[in-house]
Design an enzyme around this catalytic site. Structure first.
Site, PDB file in Angstrom:
ATOM      1  N   HIS A 149      22.007  -2.835  30.582  1.00  0.00           N
ATOM      2  CA  HIS A 149      21.105  -3.621  30.543  1.00  0.00           C
ATOM      3  C   HIS A 149      20.078  -2.588  31.726  1.00  0.00           C
ATOM      4  CE1 HIS A 149      23.022  -7.434  30.155  1.00  0.00           C
ATOM      5  NE2 HIS A 149      22.045  -7.334  29.227  1.00  0.00           N
ATOM      6  N   LYS A 182      22.582 -23.107  26.641  1.00  0.00           N
ATOM      7  CA  LYS A 182      23.220 -22.218  27.231  1.00  0.00           C
ATOM      8  C   LYS A 182      24.183 -22.651  27.955  1.00  0.00           C
ATOM      9  CE  LYS A 182      23.371 -17.765  24.306  1.00  0.00           C
ATOM     10  NZ  LYS A 182      23.073 -16.301  24.717  1.00  0.00           N
TER      11      LYS A 182
HETATM   12  O1  PNS Z   1      19.806 -11.434  26.326  1.00  0.00           O
HETATM   13  P1  PNS Z   1      20.900 -11.021  25.480  1.00  0.00           P
HETATM   14  O2  PNS Z   1      19.986 -12.660  25.779  1.00  0.00           O
HETATM   15  O3  PNS Z   1      20.282 -11.230  24.030  1.00  0.00           O
HETATM   16  O4  PNS Z   1      18.608 -12.502  25.670  1.00  0.00           O
HETATM   17  C1  PNS Z   1      17.284 -12.417  24.325  1.00  0.00           C
HETATM   18  C2  PNS Z   1      16.021 -13.109  25.100  1.00  0.00           C
HETATM   19  C3  PNS Z   1      16.620 -14.009  26.568  1.00  0.00           C
HETATM   20  C4  PNS Z   1      15.422 -12.045  25.561  1.00  0.00           C
HETATM   21  C5  PNS Z   1      15.613 -13.804  23.722  1.00  0.00           C
HETATM   22  O5  PNS Z   1      16.000 -15.218  23.341  1.00  0.00           O
HETATM   23  C6  PNS Z   1      13.986 -14.313  23.930  1.00  0.00           C
HETATM   24  O6  PNS Z   1      13.368 -13.664  24.091  1.00  0.00           O
HETATM   25  N1  PNS Z   1      13.805 -15.540  24.298  1.00  0.00           N
HETATM   26  C7  PNS Z   1      13.331 -16.068  25.157  1.00  0.00           C
HETATM   27  C8  PNS Z   1      12.119 -17.549  23.707  1.00  0.00           C
HETATM   28  C9  PNS Z   1      11.851 -16.938  22.758  1.00  0.00           C
HETATM   29  O7  PNS Z   1      10.200 -16.654  23.243  1.00  0.00           O
HETATM   30  N2  PNS Z   1      12.033 -16.716  21.710  1.00  0.00           N
HETATM   31  C10 PNS Z   1      11.765 -16.418  20.401  1.00  0.00           C
HETATM   32  C11 PNS Z   1      11.869 -14.787  20.189  1.00  0.00           C
HETATM   33  S1  PNS Z   1      10.990 -14.349  18.776  1.00  0.00           S
END
Ligand code: PNS
Length: 159
Positions: A17, A41
């Site tokens: 990251h 989660k």
């Molecule tokens: O570190 P991760 O868990 O792989 O990150 C995933 C994350 C948090 C970037 C993704 O789940 C996200 O953008 N979540 C926010 C909610 C959202 O916008 N969902 C629609 C995505 S198209």
């Protein structure tokens, strides 16, 4: 001001990251690191702890701002006038899901997603794997920043 966001769960932040955040900080005037809250989660670290760790390990990057958000990433972007999401791609296996999210996000709001190839040294690295290896006493000192290593060891000792 050219702004971008590096979103994620960051439970906890890893060297992978950090590499992406540092590279984004060289490309944009301001980089927002968004710790996205997922209430379904249960994390090892609370959101405030994740933020504090990211702030500590990005302290040398003057243009990085760390925040949490509960909601859609595109709404985080809209509220802050951020036109671009920067994501690391570790391997082809990441691509399918990342492409879906990128297409959903641009369809929802016009926010672009830029993919940065992960440093090959971290192409296998994830927060989940780091936690699993640490839990069984494996050496992860080359995979996470020092403060994260300390926080992980101390949290796992409490369990
Ligand atoms: O570190 P991760 O868990 O792989 O990150 C995933 C994350 C948090 C970037 C993704 O789940 C996200 O953008 N979540 C926010 C909610 C959202 O916008 N969902 C629609 C995505 S198209």
């Amino acid at each position: 001001m050219r702004r971008a966001v590096c979103p994620g769960s960051f439970d906890p932040v890893t060297n992978g990251h950090l590499d992406i955040i540092a590279r984004a900080s060289r490309l944009y005037d301001v980089v927002h690191v968004a710790v996205m809250i997922n209430k379904s989660k249960q994390g090892l670290f609370g959101v405030d702890e994740r933020i504090a760790l990211i702030e500590e390990v990005t302290a040398d990057l003057d243009n990085v701002v760390v925040e949490s958000f509960h909601g859609l990433l595109v709404d985080f972007c809209k509220q802050r006038d951020i036109p671009a999401i920067v994501k690391g791609l570790r391997a082809v296996s990441d691509f399918d899901y990342e492409l879906q999210m990128a297409q959903m996000n641009i369809g929802l709001s016009g926010v672009e997603t830029l993919f940065v190839p992960t440093n090959p040294a971290y192409s296998f690295l994830s927060s989940s794997l780091v936690k699993e290896v640490a839990q069984w006493g494996g050496d992860i000192s080359h995979l996470v920043p020092g403060p994260v290593l300390e926080a992980l060891n101390s949290r796992l000792r409490q369990r």
